[in-house]
Design a protein around this motif. Sequence first.
Motif, PDB file in Angstrom:
ATOM      1  N   ASN A 457       0.810  -1.217   0.000  1.00  0.00           N
ATOM      2  CA  ASN A 457       0.000   0.000   0.000  1.00  0.00           C
ATOM      3  C   ASN A 457       0.845   1.271   0.000  1.00  0.00           C
ATOM      4  N   ARG A 483      -3.313   2.064   6.105  1.00  0.00           N
ATOM      5  CA  ARG A 483      -3.427   0.843   5.350  1.00  0.00           C
ATOM      6  C   ARG A 483      -2.133   0.038   5.371  1.00  0.00           C
ATOM      7  N   PHE A 580     -18.558  -9.569  -0.889  1.00  0.00           N
ATOM      8  CA  PHE A 580     -17.514  -8.878  -1.626  1.00  0.00           C
ATOM      9  C   PHE A 580     -17.808  -9.071  -3.111  1.00  0.00           C
ATOM     10  N   VAL A 581     -17.377  -8.124  -3.945  1.00  0.00           N
ATOM     11  CA  VAL A 581     -17.732  -8.200  -5.362  1.00  0.00           C
ATOM     12  C   VAL A 581     -17.362  -9.544  -5.981  1.00  0.00           C
TER      13      VAL A 581
ATOM     14  N   GLY B  61     -10.058   2.170  -9.001  1.00  0.00           N
ATOM     15  CA  GLY B  61     -10.981   1.078  -8.695  1.00  0.00           C
ATOM     16  C   GLY B  61     -12.433   1.458  -8.949  1.00  0.00           C
ATOM     17  N   VAL B  74     -16.422   0.846   0.610  1.00  0.00           N
ATOM     18  CA  VAL B  74     -15.075   0.285   0.645  1.00  0.00           C
ATOM     19  C   VAL B  74     -14.707  -0.131  -0.775  1.00  0.00           C
ATOM     20  N   PRO B  76     -13.231  -2.067  -3.828  1.00  0.00           N
ATOM     21  CA  PRO B  76     -12.934  -3.499  -3.899  1.00  0.00           C
ATOM     22  C   PRO B  76     -11.457  -3.804  -4.178  1.00  0.00           C
ATOM     23  N   LEU B  77     -10.708  -2.845  -4.671  1.00  0.00           N
ATOM     24  CA  LEU B  77      -9.326  -3.176  -5.051  1.00  0.00           C
ATOM     25  C   LEU B  77      -8.370  -3.159  -3.862  1.00  0.00           C
ATOM     26  N   HIS B  78      -8.341  -2.065  -3.103  1.00  0.00           N
ATOM     27  CA  HIS B  78      -7.381  -1.981  -2.000  1.00  0.00           C
ATOM     28  C   HIS B  78      -8.062  -1.603  -0.695  1.00  0.00           C
ATOM     29  N   LEU B  79      -9.373  -1.719  -0.656  1.00  0.00           N
ATOM     30  CA  LEU B  79     -10.150  -1.523   0.569  1.00  0.00           C
ATOM     31  C   LEU B  79     -10.025  -0.119   1.168  1.00  0.00           C
ATOM     32  N   VAL B  81     -11.487   3.621   1.893  1.00  0.00           N
ATOM     33  CA  VAL B  81     -12.851   3.914   2.347  1.00  0.00           C
ATOM     34  C   VAL B  81     -13.200   5.392   2.120  1.00  0.00           C
TER      35      VAL B  81
END
Lengths: 877, 114
Positions: A457, A483, A580-581, B61, B74, B76-79, B81
């Motif tokens: 990250n 993160r 989740f997607v 994303g 949130v 979906p790629l790296h959460l 927010v």
Amino acid sequence: MTTAPSTTEVPAPRRGGTSGRRRLVVVGNGMAGARTLEELLARGGGEMFDITVFGDEPYGSYNRILLSGVLAGDDDEEGIVLNPREWYADNGIDLRCGVRVTGVRTAAREVVDATGAVTPYDVLVLATGSSSRVPPMEGVRRADGSLLPGVTGFRGLDDTRGLLDAARAHERAVVLGGGLLGLEAAHGLRRQGLDVTVLHSPAHLMNQQLDAAAGAVLRTSVEGTGVRVLTGTRASAVTGTDRVTGVVLPDGSHLAADVVVLTAGTTPNTGLAEAAGLDVDRAVVVDDRMRCGGAPSVAGASPTDGVYAVGECVQHRGVVYGLVAPLWEQATVLADVLTGADPTAEYRGSRTCTKLKVAGVDVAAMGLPAPELPGDELVVVAEPSRGVHLSAVVRDGVLVGATLLGDVSRTPALQQAFERGLPLPERRLELLLDLGGGAGEGDVADLDDDAPVCSCNQVTKGAITGAVAGGCTSVKGVMDATRAGKGCGTCKGVVGRLVELAADGALTEDPSVHWYVPGVPLRKDELVREIRERRLLSVSAVFAALAPGGEPDAKSSMGLTSLLRTLWPEDFEDERGGRFVNDRVHANIQRDGTFSVVPQMKGGVTTADELRRIADVADKYDVGMIKVTGGQRIDLLGVRKEDLPKVWEDLGMPSGYAYGKSMRTVKTCVGSDFCRFGLDDSTQLGIDLETRFQGLETPAKLKMAVVGCPRNCAEAYVKDVGVVAVGKGRWEVYVGGAAGASVRKGDLLATVGSAEEVITVVGRFVQLYREWGNWLERTYDFVPRMGLDRLQKVLLEDAGGLVAGLDADLEQAVAAYRDPWQEGREPVTPGQFRTALPLVPLPLVPRRAAGAPGGTSVADIGSDLAAAAAGPAGGAA
Amino acid sequence: MSALAGVAAAPGHLAVDVGPLTDFAVGEGRAVVVAGRQVAVFRHADDRLSALDAVCPHAGGPLADGQVDDRVVVCPLHLAVWELRTGRSCSGQEDVAAHAAEVVDGRVLVRLGG
């Protein structure tokens, strides 16, 4: 524990002082008494009370811990002053310096001092401290009971001044007691040029904190500074008539000495309390609110109303503390109680950690110095030549003691584990050493602010320390804010140490680390019980019933969906928003918003027909890349969301679950059909396992492998579940292996005699993991947490009586399996497969050239790149 | 309502019809086009709607594929927010624009904000 029968916490004034405020009298102006005053003032106590403080010594308050520095010449007297006398006057405190309290009349609520004066109180705090213990030695006292001149304790400023004077006039000192204080005294006197001998009656130095081996290392270091050490012996007599001339040992030998320092223990000063009728055991007994206890008098008056005690004179829950940190905790609680700042404040005892330099050697000690019970585990690293001796005592997976000598760099981490009972590294040596991988303590401090810490990250050290400076003081808080550590997780250790370093002792623990999901404040076992008892069948029902304020939490719903599917295989009420997607569209989202499609290929075995269909699909839907996965399947990457149902239809193969927190795939080697080394049919067993466990949701992804011999071609030793043929129909079942961000060889759970037994044992393990594993906890953490012994007892010997239930639950879950790609025929929700990025020309991921390895045969690379370069059309500013 | 559909002029002033409410699944997001701009519209359990720019500024994303609660989405790629109401990042990324969305006569209307 005696509890004072007080009804009101702080009695109202009975006589009314001149100001109308309550009168608070503190007896003792040492570390505990002075600290209590500071804490009281910080809570507005100055306005609530008229405060009077009695101190034996003619000074304000000073830091007793630094007296050894004064003796060694490292500190001067001014440097150790905490609050000078003026401070008391400035804060309206009546300091009676050098005035000794001689009695407490609890019935009349007044104290009498050596001048004969009587001082009334509404609240009394005893902080009388402790004195040097005088060991029974012939000749140590004179006829009047006073100590023979030249014999001294090492407790206060006057003692220290006396020792410094003696050092100028004399040459030889004997220190009685080789604990902490004795070694400090010996070190200081040696620095003053004296010839010093330490007499210590236990077998090794600092025996309260160190085990024998560490004590031996310390002894070498102490002797290296020129101090003589005699252990296992004591002084039986003191010689000299007007002044000490030496001590006599039990064997009759005589040690000449001009100064004898008493450092063999302390005695709490309890005389006043005893005379006042308060409960005294080894020290003044207090409860969790620091209240004294005592029996009511015949007249019914309780001697304990408004009477408190704090510090070294106190015995709390059977423990008498001699270190400063517990005294400060006590002072804080007492101030909270007295001022009402925190009416619920309670002192629950301290887990003490000693950190100091003894005779120039760094020492940190906490908890047990050595194993006590048969099951205790001792971890030791010793480098005697460098004066390093590190040890840790582990009981039931929890750190119960640690001693670091010569190298104290691991102290913060150990102290945290010790005080909070945190999980310990599986390789116990990592408690004491930084082994490979992560940066060490020193390295972390040395990192530049722009040094990358979390490469997933892109979080730098500066971002982490910035988050701490911004108010995040828990590791989890910082991870949430930055993160960091939320990608592959390998940097979590470094992140933790950085936060610890930046928080500088103010580190807190976020309680949510123990919760199954962040939005519902319950551990998994508690959550499961609630869900079952209340029969909560949907994610929204769980939030409504169990989340604070009934508030849904986006970060929690995926974990709850997984848990509910596990608990209610048939009755679960699906809410697509809780997924989740990946689980909504049964494919793995990629960085450009496209998806990867991995059809099931049980055991890694396929057919020419399947391969043709895959190739046709790749052409027809213009997939970005065709890739053979690590799990022995074929991945079609870059599939548009809206194409997913058609891709599945054309493939005519079930989902391979390459996207879920679920059983993924079973890798196999070619086994016995073709391989000349294969001992058994690993391929068929792999296919059977995959058929049995396909699609099962698990707390984190679960990978399996079966190999036909220990050559391990399909890497079974490093899978969550690995099965290895060992010949004659026998199979070994390994669990908890990993070869991802962590690498771990699985633990041998069982060796069984048939493929059917493999399926049974694996099923029980998988179901136990489903029911007991924490959300996102891989088996490489789950297995060590449970302990292999326990797993074997539960799963193989049915010690917990769980096996029948596990088998039944698993059977139900297996029966509920339905290939999710069937949803392609009839979408579950409107727009289930509608693209989420309508204007971005997909795919943005650079395509491989047509005809190149991984590239497709029909893609027109030119037009794709042009479209991608054009970027989002329209005004998506 | 239909007169508004697809009108690209004066973004921020006109409400644009992006389809019937039945096209939007409860608890999920859908990406729509409003005056040439991609907007992620989320339908909550109480049929309230939230709308944000559809592309996450961190790594592009698709926010419409994200998970939502009453407060946040949130990615979906790296959460990462974002707050649904304001578009403010809760995880240190750039903010995204928040838009107004409502249901009128069974149709979803979106008016561009910021």
